[in-house]
Motif scaffolding. Structure first.
Motif, PDB file in Angstrom:
ATOM      1  N   UNK A 208      -5.406  10.940  -2.648  1.00 55.64           N
ATOM      2  CA  UNK A 208      -5.572  11.369  -4.032  1.00 55.64           C
ATOM      3  C   UNK A 208      -4.432  12.290  -4.464  1.00 55.64           C
ATOM      4  N   UNK A 209      -3.737  11.935  -5.536  1.00 58.08           N
ATOM      5  CA  UNK A 209      -2.651  12.715  -6.140  1.00 58.08           C
ATOM      6  C   UNK A 209      -1.432  12.908  -5.240  1.00 58.08           C
ATOM      7  N   UNK A 210      -1.241  12.068  -4.237  1.00 55.66           N
ATOM      8  CA  UNK A 210      -0.071  12.193  -3.363  1.00 55.66           C
ATOM      9  C   UNK A 210       1.197  11.840  -4.141  1.00 55.66           C
ATOM     10  N   UNK A 211       2.188  12.717  -4.058  1.00 50.10           N
ATOM     11  CA  UNK A 211       3.480  12.482  -4.700  1.00 50.10           C
ATOM     12  C   UNK A 211       4.417  11.709  -3.781  1.00 50.10           C
ATOM     13  N   UNK A 212       4.190  11.870  -2.490  1.00 53.23           N
ATOM     14  CA  UNK A 212       5.037  11.242  -1.476  1.00 53.23           C
ATOM     15  C   UNK A 212       4.154  10.699  -0.365  1.00 53.23           C
ATOM     16  N   UNK A 213       4.715   9.729   0.355  1.00 51.15           N
ATOM     17  CA  UNK A 213       4.039   9.224   1.543  1.00 51.15           C
ATOM     18  C   UNK A 213       5.088   9.163   2.652  1.00 51.15           C
ATOM     19  N   UNK A 214       4.725   9.687   3.789  1.00 53.64           N
ATOM     20  CA  UNK A 214       5.590   9.686   4.966  1.00 53.64           C
ATOM     21  C   UNK A 214       5.168   8.509   5.838  1.00 53.64           C
ATOM     22  N   UNK A 215       6.069   7.559   6.041  1.00 53.05           N
ATOM     23  CA  UNK A 215       5.777   6.376   6.841  1.00 53.05           C
ATOM     24  C   UNK A 215       6.744   6.361   8.016  1.00 53.05           C
ATOM     25  N   UNK A 216       6.191   6.513   9.209  1.00 56.09           N
ATOM     26  CA  UNK A 216       7.010   6.541  10.426  1.00 56.09           C
ATOM     27  C   UNK A 216       8.173   7.521  10.310  1.00 56.09           C
TER      28      UNK A 216
ATOM     29  N   UNK B 214      -4.184  16.350  11.787  1.00 53.21           N
ATOM     30  CA  UNK B 214      -3.076  16.961  11.052  1.00 53.21           C
ATOM     31  C   UNK B 214      -2.611  16.096   9.883  1.00 53.21           C
ATOM     32  N   UNK B 215      -3.543  15.374   9.250  1.00 54.08           N
ATOM     33  CA  UNK B 215      -3.213  14.571   8.074  1.00 54.08           C
ATOM     34  C   UNK B 215      -2.523  13.250   8.360  1.00 54.08           C
ATOM     35  N   UNK B 216      -2.434  12.851   9.612  1.00 55.28           N
ATOM     36  CA  UNK B 216      -1.739  11.625   9.993  1.00 55.28           C
ATOM     37  C   UNK B 216      -2.741  10.505  10.252  1.00 55.28           C
ATOM     38  N   UNK B 217      -2.414   9.322   9.740  1.00 53.95           N
ATOM     39  CA  UNK B 217      -3.236   8.131   9.931  1.00 53.95           C
ATOM     40  C   UNK B 217      -2.385   7.041  10.556  1.00 53.95           C
ATOM     41  N   UNK B 218      -2.993   6.254  11.467  1.00 58.28           N
ATOM     42  CA  UNK B 218      -2.301   5.104  12.050  1.00 58.28           C
ATOM     43  C   UNK B 218      -2.914   3.846  11.446  1.00 58.28           C
ATOM     44  N   UNK B 219      -2.056   3.031  10.829  1.00 54.51           N
ATOM     45  CA  UNK B 219      -2.511   1.764  10.276  1.00 54.51           C
ATOM     46  C   UNK B 219      -2.680   0.749  11.399  1.00 54.51           C
TER      47      UNK B 219
ATOM     48  N   UNK C  22       2.636   4.929  11.235  1.00 49.14           N
ATOM     49  CA  UNK C  22       2.035   6.246  11.028  1.00 49.14           C
ATOM     50  C   UNK C  22       2.253   6.656   9.584  1.00 49.14           C
ATOM     51  N   UNK C  23       1.205   7.167   8.955  1.00 54.82           N
ATOM     52  CA  UNK C  23       1.194   7.436   7.532  1.00 54.82           C
ATOM     53  C   UNK C  23       0.664   8.835   7.271  1.00 54.82           C
ATOM     54  N   UNK C  24       1.305   9.528   6.335  1.00 57.06           N
ATOM     55  CA  UNK C  24       0.825  10.852   5.927  1.00 57.06           C
ATOM     56  C   UNK C  24       1.108  11.030   4.447  1.00 57.06           C
ATOM     57  N   UNK C  25       0.132  11.512   3.692  1.00 56.37           N
ATOM     58  CA  UNK C  25       0.284  11.713   2.249  1.00 56.37           C
ATOM     59  C   UNK C  25       0.688  13.149   1.984  1.00 56.37           C
ATOM     60  N   UNK C  26       1.643  13.327   1.058  1.00 54.94           N
ATOM     61  CA  UNK C  26       2.174  14.650   0.739  1.00 54.94           C
ATOM     62  C   UNK C  26       2.148  14.874  -0.768  1.00 54.94           C
TER      63      UNK C  26
END
Length: 84
Positions: free
Chosen positions: A9-17, A64-69, A74-78
């Motif tokens: 929700x409202x993530x401006x960025x997504x960290x992928x790997x 720590x906010x990290x999800x594995x698809x 590895x995915x993290x919303x920022x």
């Protein structure tokens, strides 16, 4: 319901790997969202990613906010920090 919906929700960025992408489109899945609906589009220069509800539904929370698809990514919303 998608486990990471609150983080998304409202993530401006997504960290992928380890690579930061700017969120272009974001739809938090709800009861009307089906497996092949795109819920996230993000861009980094000319590189673009798109994830569907199916991609996200079985994401494993690693802490720590990290999800594995299910693909192993590895995915993290920022979100951007707002300074007042």
């Amino acid at each position: 319901m998608f486990k990471a919906a609150q983080a998304m929700h409202d993530a401006d960025f997504v960290l992928v790997n380890g690579v930061v992408f700017v969120t272009e489109y974001l739809r938090v899945p709800d009861e009307d969202t089906v497996a092949d609906d795109v819920v996230l589009e993000a861009k980094r220069g000319e590189e673009e990613i798109a994830l569907t509800r199916d991609d996200m539904d079985n994401a494993e929370f690693l802490g720590d906010g990290v999800y594995r698809l299910k693909t192993g990514a590895l995915l993290r919303f920022l979100t951007s920090a707002t300074v007042h």
